[in-house]
Design a protein around this motif. Structure first.
Motif, PDB file in Angstrom:
ATOM      1  N   PRO A 174       0.824  -1.209   0.000  1.00 33.20           N
ATOM      2  CA  PRO A 174       0.000   0.000   0.000  1.00 33.20           C
ATOM      3  C   PRO A 174       0.861   1.264   0.000  1.00 33.20           C
ATOM      4  O   PRO A 174       1.993   1.254   0.484  1.00 33.20           O
ATOM      5  N   PRO A 175       0.324   2.350  -0.543  1.00 31.43           N
ATOM      6  CA  PRO A 175       1.056   3.621  -0.467  1.00 31.43           C
ATOM      7  C   PRO A 175       1.119   4.090   0.982  1.00 31.43           C
ATOM      8  O   PRO A 175       0.244   3.770   1.794  1.00 31.43           O
ATOM      9  N   VAL A 176       2.156   4.832   1.288  1.00 39.41           N
ATOM     10  CA  VAL A 176       2.350   5.332   2.652  1.00 39.41           C
ATOM     11  C   VAL A 176       2.142   6.844   2.676  1.00 39.41           C
ATOM     12  O   VAL A 176       1.973   7.485   1.646  1.00 39.41           O
ATOM     13  N   GLN A 177       2.181   7.386   3.890  1.00 38.44           N
ATOM     14  CA  GLN A 177       1.962   8.819   4.101  1.00 38.44           C
ATOM     15  C   GLN A 177       2.983   9.632   3.297  1.00 38.44           C
ATOM     16  O   GLN A 177       4.184   9.478   3.482  1.00 38.44           O
ATOM     17  N   PRO A 178       2.513  10.492   2.395  1.00 35.58           N
ATOM     18  CA  PRO A 178       3.466  11.328   1.656  1.00 35.58           C
ATOM     19  C   PRO A 178       4.058  12.400   2.573  1.00 35.58           C
ATOM     20  O   PRO A 178       3.406  12.854   3.513  1.00 35.58           O
ATOM     21  N   ASP A 179       5.306  12.759   2.300  1.00 39.56           N
ATOM     22  CA  ASP A 179       5.986  13.818   3.072  1.00 39.56           C
ATOM     23  C   ASP A 179       5.907  13.564   4.581  1.00 39.56           C
ATOM     24  O   ASP A 179       5.639  14.473   5.364  1.00 39.56           O
ATOM     25  N   PHE A 180       6.142  12.322   4.965  1.00 36.37           N
ATOM     26  CA  PHE A 180       6.049  11.949   6.375  1.00 36.37           C
ATOM     27  C   PHE A 180       7.052  12.722   7.215  1.00 36.37           C
ATOM     28  O   PHE A 180       8.229  12.837   6.862  1.00 36.37           O
ATOM     29  N   LYS A 181       6.579  13.252   8.350  1.00 30.87           N
ATOM     30  CA  LYS A 181       7.416  14.050   9.259  1.00 30.87           C
ATOM     31  C   LYS A 181       7.592  13.264  10.559  1.00 30.87           C
ATOM     32  O   LYS A 181       6.705  13.245  11.415  1.00 30.87           O
ATOM     33  N   LEU A 182       8.749  12.647  10.700  1.00 29.84           N
ATOM     34  CA  LEU A 182       9.011  11.769  11.834  1.00 29.84           C
ATOM     35  C   LEU A 182       8.891  12.503  13.163  1.00 29.84           C
ATOM     36  O   LEU A 182       8.308  11.990  14.116  1.00 29.84           O
ATOM     37  N   GLN A 183       9.421  13.715  13.249  1.00 32.16           N
ATOM     38  CA  GLN A 183       9.399  14.458  14.500  1.00 32.16           C
ATOM     39  C   GLN A 183       7.966  14.699  14.986  1.00 32.16           C
ATOM     40  O   GLN A 183       7.666  14.569  16.175  1.00 32.16           O
ATOM     41  N   GLU A 184       7.059  15.010  14.068  1.00 30.45           N
ATOM     42  CA  GLU A 184       5.668  15.268  14.453  1.00 30.45           C
ATOM     43  C   GLU A 184       4.948  13.998  14.906  1.00 30.45           C
ATOM     44  O   GLU A 184       3.938  14.064  15.594  1.00 30.45           O
ATOM     45  N   TYR A 185       5.474  12.854  14.512  1.00 25.78           N
ATOM     46  CA  TYR A 185       4.862  11.569  14.845  1.00 25.78           C
ATOM     47  C   TYR A 185       5.226  11.106  16.260  1.00 25.78           C
ATOM     48  O   TYR A 185       4.564  10.235  16.812  1.00 25.78           O
ATOM     49  N   MET A 186       6.263  11.680  16.827  1.00 30.76           N
ATOM     50  CA  MET A 186       6.749  11.246  18.133  1.00 30.76           C
ATOM     51  C   MET A 186       5.699  11.498  19.217  1.00 30.76           C
ATOM     52  O   MET A 186       4.810  12.308  19.071  1.00 30.76           O
ATOM     53  N   GLY A 187       5.843  10.766  20.322  1.00 35.32           N
ATOM     54  CA  GLY A 187       4.940  10.922  21.447  1.00 35.32           C
ATOM     55  C   GLY A 187       4.094   9.684  21.667  1.00 35.32           C
ATOM     56  O   GLY A 187       4.384   8.601  21.158  1.00 35.32           O
ATOM     57  N   LYS A 188       3.045   9.847  22.458  1.00 36.97           N
ATOM     58  CA  LYS A 188       2.202   8.723  22.864  1.00 36.97           C
ATOM     59  C   LYS A 188       1.063   8.500  21.879  1.00 36.97           C
ATOM     60  O   LYS A 188       0.410   9.435  21.437  1.00 36.97           O
ATOM     61  N   TRP A 189       0.826   7.210  21.568  1.00 37.80           N
ATOM     62  CA  TRP A 189      -0.311   6.768  20.769  1.00 37.80           C
ATOM     63  C   TRP A 189      -1.003   5.643  21.525  1.00 37.80           C
ATOM     64  O   TRP A 189      -0.344   4.763  22.087  1.00 37.80           O
TER      65      TRP A 189
END
Length: 194
Positions: A28-43
């Protein structure tokens, strides 16, 4: 019987709790222009395709970007009233595709795919992982995660529809209970909340 089928039969006890499909992994296609720093933290885990390593409730994932560019992964779940935690490492497998990470929880285990298919960084994310087995089948996982312990039903449904459009079977997805008492929960840093 071919050697691949024989090995697959030997692995059946190990993979019986997994979702096994015939054929190759979807791509499957993945998130374009993925920003790793913004993804950090709790999920918080909202729903998932069942996994042998994720069987408790109140399942959380915490991500912290290290100075070397790798990610400290701290996954936790509550089992029989006790929060259990495991740490691993995620890293970019190819800088040209930053939403396709690999994750490992032991230096003896190879990195497994951790693909961010879609995220808005502040509310939800959909993650997919697939590993092929000797060219005859694959084991796959999918997670719907949220920044809060719940997501609106319509958001969950949209996430599932996106997975289905990409050929990922979601019939086995199960919701994760996020109903822990404060003493069972913590802030994801490894410290209990007061």
């Amino acid at each position: 019987m071919s050697p691949s089928c024989f090995v697959l039969l030997l692995l059946l006890p190990l993979i019986s709790a997994q979702t096994v499909r015939w054929g190759r992994c979807p791509s499957p296609p993945v998130q374009p222009d993925f920003k790793l720093q913004e993804y950090m933290g709790k999920w918080y885990e909202i729903e998932k395709i069942p996994a042998y390593f994720s069987y408790g409730k109140c399942i959380e994932a915490n991500y912290l970007l290290r100075n070397d560019g790798t990610v400290l992964v701290r996954n936790s779940q509550v089992v029989n009233g006790t929060r259990m935690e495991v740490e691993g490492t995620a890293k970019l497998m190819d800088p040209r595709e930053p939403a396709k990470l690999g994750v490992s929880f032991s230096r003896f285990i190879p990195y497994r795919p951790y693909w961010v298919l879609t995220t808005d960084y502040t509310n939800f994310t959909v993650v997919y992982s697939c590993t092929e087995m000797f060219g005859v089948g694959h084991i796959h996982f999918a997670w719907i995660l949220s920044r809060s312990p719940s997501l609106p039903d319509e958001t969950v449904q949209r996430c599932k529809e996106m997975l289905m459009r990409e050929g990922i079977h979601v019939a086995a997805m199960k919701p994760t209970k996020q109903d822990c008492a404060p003493e069972e929960d913590h802030d994801g840093s490894g410290e209990k909340e007061n």
